[in-house]
Write an enzyme that holds these catalytic residues in place. Sequence first.
Site, mmCIF file in Angstrom:
data_model
loop_
_atom_site.group_PDB
_atom_site.id
_atom_site.type_symbol
_atom_site.label_atom_id
_atom_site.label_comp_id
_atom_site.label_asym_id
_atom_site.label_seq_id
_atom_site.Cartn_x
_atom_site.Cartn_y
_atom_site.Cartn_z
ATOM 1 N N ASP A 115 -3.457 -1.177 10.252
ATOM 2 C CA ASP A 115 -4.500 -0.276 10.763
ATOM 3 C C ASP A 115 -5.790 -0.433 9.949
ATOM 4 O O ASP A 115 -5.878 -1.291 9.073
ATOM 5 C CB ASP A 115 -4.008 1.177 10.728
ATOM 6 C CG ASP A 115 -3.649 1.619 9.311
ATOM 7 O OD1 ASP A 115 -3.997 0.902 8.365
ATOM 8 O OD2 ASP A 115 -3.004 2.671 9.163
ATOM 9 N N ASP B 293 -7.245 1.399 7.654
ATOM 10 C CA ASP B 293 -7.094 1.625 6.224
ATOM 11 C C ASP B 293 -6.488 0.405 5.547
ATOM 12 O O ASP B 293 -6.917 -0.008 4.483
ATOM 13 C CB ASP B 293 -6.136 2.805 5.986
ATOM 14 C CG ASP B 293 -6.933 4.035 5.607
ATOM 15 O OD1 ASP B 293 -8.179 3.953 5.638
ATOM 16 O OD2 ASP B 293 -6.300 5.060 5.275
ATOM 17 N N GLU C 170 0.838 -1.184 0.000
ATOM 18 C CA GLU C 170 0.000 0.000 0.000
ATOM 19 C C GLU C 170 0.887 1.253 0.000
ATOM 20 O O GLU C 170 1.685 1.470 0.899
ATOM 21 C CB GLU C 170 -0.849 -0.076 1.283
ATOM 22 C CG GLU C 170 -1.486 1.155 1.757
ATOM 23 C CD GLU C 170 -2.026 0.954 3.189
ATOM 24 O OE1 GLU C 170 -1.808 -0.115 3.803
ATOM 25 O OE2 GLU C 170 -2.643 1.893 3.693
ATOM 26 N N ASP D 77 -0.553 -1.718 5.968
ATOM 27 C CA ASP D 77 -0.326 -1.275 7.346
ATOM 28 C C ASP D 77 -1.275 -2.009 8.286
ATOM 29 O O ASP D 77 -2.359 -2.407 7.882
ATOM 30 C CB ASP D 77 -0.611 0.235 7.465
ATOM 31 C CG ASP D 77 0.421 1.052 6.701
ATOM 32 O OD1 ASP D 77 1.454 0.472 6.315
ATOM 33 O OD2 ASP D 77 0.175 2.259 6.492
#
Length: 656
Positions: free
Chosen positions: A518, A520, A443, A516
């Site tokens: 998280d 997102d 990403e 990541d």
Amino acid sequence: MNNKLFIFFVYAIIFMVNTVVKYDEKSIKILEGLDAVKKRPGMYIGSTDKRGLHHLVWEIIDNGIDEIINGYGDKIIVTINKDKSITISDNGRGLPTGMHESGRSTPEVIYTVLHAGGKFSEGGYKVSGGLHGVGASVVNALSSWMEVTTHHEGEIGYIKFHDGGKVETPLKILGKTNKSGTTVTFLPNPEVFGNTTFSFTTIKERMQESAFLLSNLTIEVHDLEDDKHETFHYENGLTSFVEYINQDKKELHKPVIINSKKNNIEVDIALQYTEGYNETLLSFVNNVKTIDGGSHEVGFKTGLTKIFNDYAKSNNLIKSKEGNFDGTDVREGLTAVLNLRIPENILQFEGQTKGKLGTPEARSVVENIVYDHMKFYLEENREIALKIIEKASQSRLAREAARKAREEARSGRGKKKEERMMAGKLTPAQTKNPKINELFIVEGNSAGGTAKKSRDRKFQAILPLRGKIINTEKATDNDIFKNEEINSIIYCIGAGYGQEFDVKDSNYDKVIIMTDADDDGAHIQCLLLTFFYRFMRPLIEEGKLFIAMPPLFKVTTPDKKYKYFYPGEESEMKAYTESRSNYQIQRYKGLGEMNPEPLWETTMDPKTRNLIKVSINDGSLAERRVSTLMGDQVEPRKEWINENVEFSLEDNYSIN
Ligand code: 1YM
């Protein structure tokens, strides 16, 4: 004491001792049987993870369902209790309360003797196939305690076991009743199962499936801990099943129902075409799901392909130069559910998990029934026939165009400028070995930069994605293939997409999604998984799609020792830091912030990393799940997320 009386006593004692000895021998044998289960639970229930835990439930439920299939009773109630035990009851005949020839009560025998299946009466009903029918005693062996209550012929009987099958309360008659049925409650042994929490969703989904298959059955599922309740009853059986799968799709016609019997094999089929492109084929044999298909599915596909080609030809809908429809053409947008009843003597299940029907006769029986029935249906419903043929023709055109494009791409001819640009984003591996090479889909550019520095350039390639990729569940094909990120992925993997995808052509042995740790990142994972599920499913089926697990924290102590912690390991980290007086915590906000060494060590080095392999446990559920989670309707998605998402990391990421 006179002689006669003495001799009588001696005989009485010999008789008693004999009985006791026999009884003991039997009880030792029984315990040995159950001990074998405790020693190797996996041999009996497949595994001791979540799947194995729920296997216990299916085992007991199947006994209740068998009773109902035989014509006794019409209701099953499953209740997850607050103490983590589970209660299953049916309103069948109830377990007999009499004494078994071994000197034990019948319920005691059923619940302590291994493979006491096969039922009791001669000519009794058939035990379901597959993994089922290993016996209620296996469930008892793997439970901390188990209670069985039976309402049978006017009496209420009760028996309790503890510690994996030891009798705590032998069968006793509690009183009289005018009801009938069996109720079983058990608590799985936490020493056997890592996690003993039953999943309401898992149970509910399976029970719904049973209710679709048995139209006279009502099933209630309750979760007393979370106060959740569902009731399933489908008078229209398979028709309702197909309508349920297609509920968020646009259908081309009302479901077609096929019910016929040949050579003792009874075939029930419901099928419906939709405007979409996906094929959903589900099959069951004697109410056991045949996850891996088998002869009946082969017969179904062959029959369908033949009839559509014959119909199209005899109605001049195929020009001779166009060639035939292939199977995937006539199944585009099709949802079908097959349910067969096959007599025990010719029933064969194959494969590691016995999820594949072997019975060879089933193939020709289903093929002929489908052919004959659909021939009649297409002749009677010309408009619908034309719509489906039109769809199949479109599919054939698209298939041929994709094949040409792929051939051109392979030979390098016709490679467009944009395609070269897309490939330019890729940092390729130095060697070109599809058997070992890995593609990391990363990403963002900054994470891509770190990944490039971290990787082993010999066999690891990096493809950074700029933004979020398009939601392939909602977008039209046109938009999907205009999307640059999607095009890059297809181009880099190099094995086509959709029906033309051929996993053998993949440039990589592993495709690894690295985002990541998280929200997102999780969203991007979801979008990518949806894309791979829809357009490169064989990559998942062949076990070549993975999710990388970057750490969230690094804890360093003054002696320069360090330890990484991953999402969901907050409590482990707390315990670790509390046992140390001096430490430093570093939180990684994203892959881009990590240094190359820790990223290599934790996430990319095959020797030390943890990858999650993406798998599809259950095709129909995966289909529904992807539709629910990524489709148009917001409500079902919200509901599912509220019910199921724990926002912690599970050890196996499967779309099931
Ligand atoms: C909630 C679980 O086990 N119901 C049930 C089981 C049985 C009978 C009725 C039954 C069968 C017969 C005669 C027969 C039996 N299961 C087994 C075994 N519900 C539940 N309801 N009378 C009652 O087959 O002739 C034996 S009896 F062994 F398979 F477990």
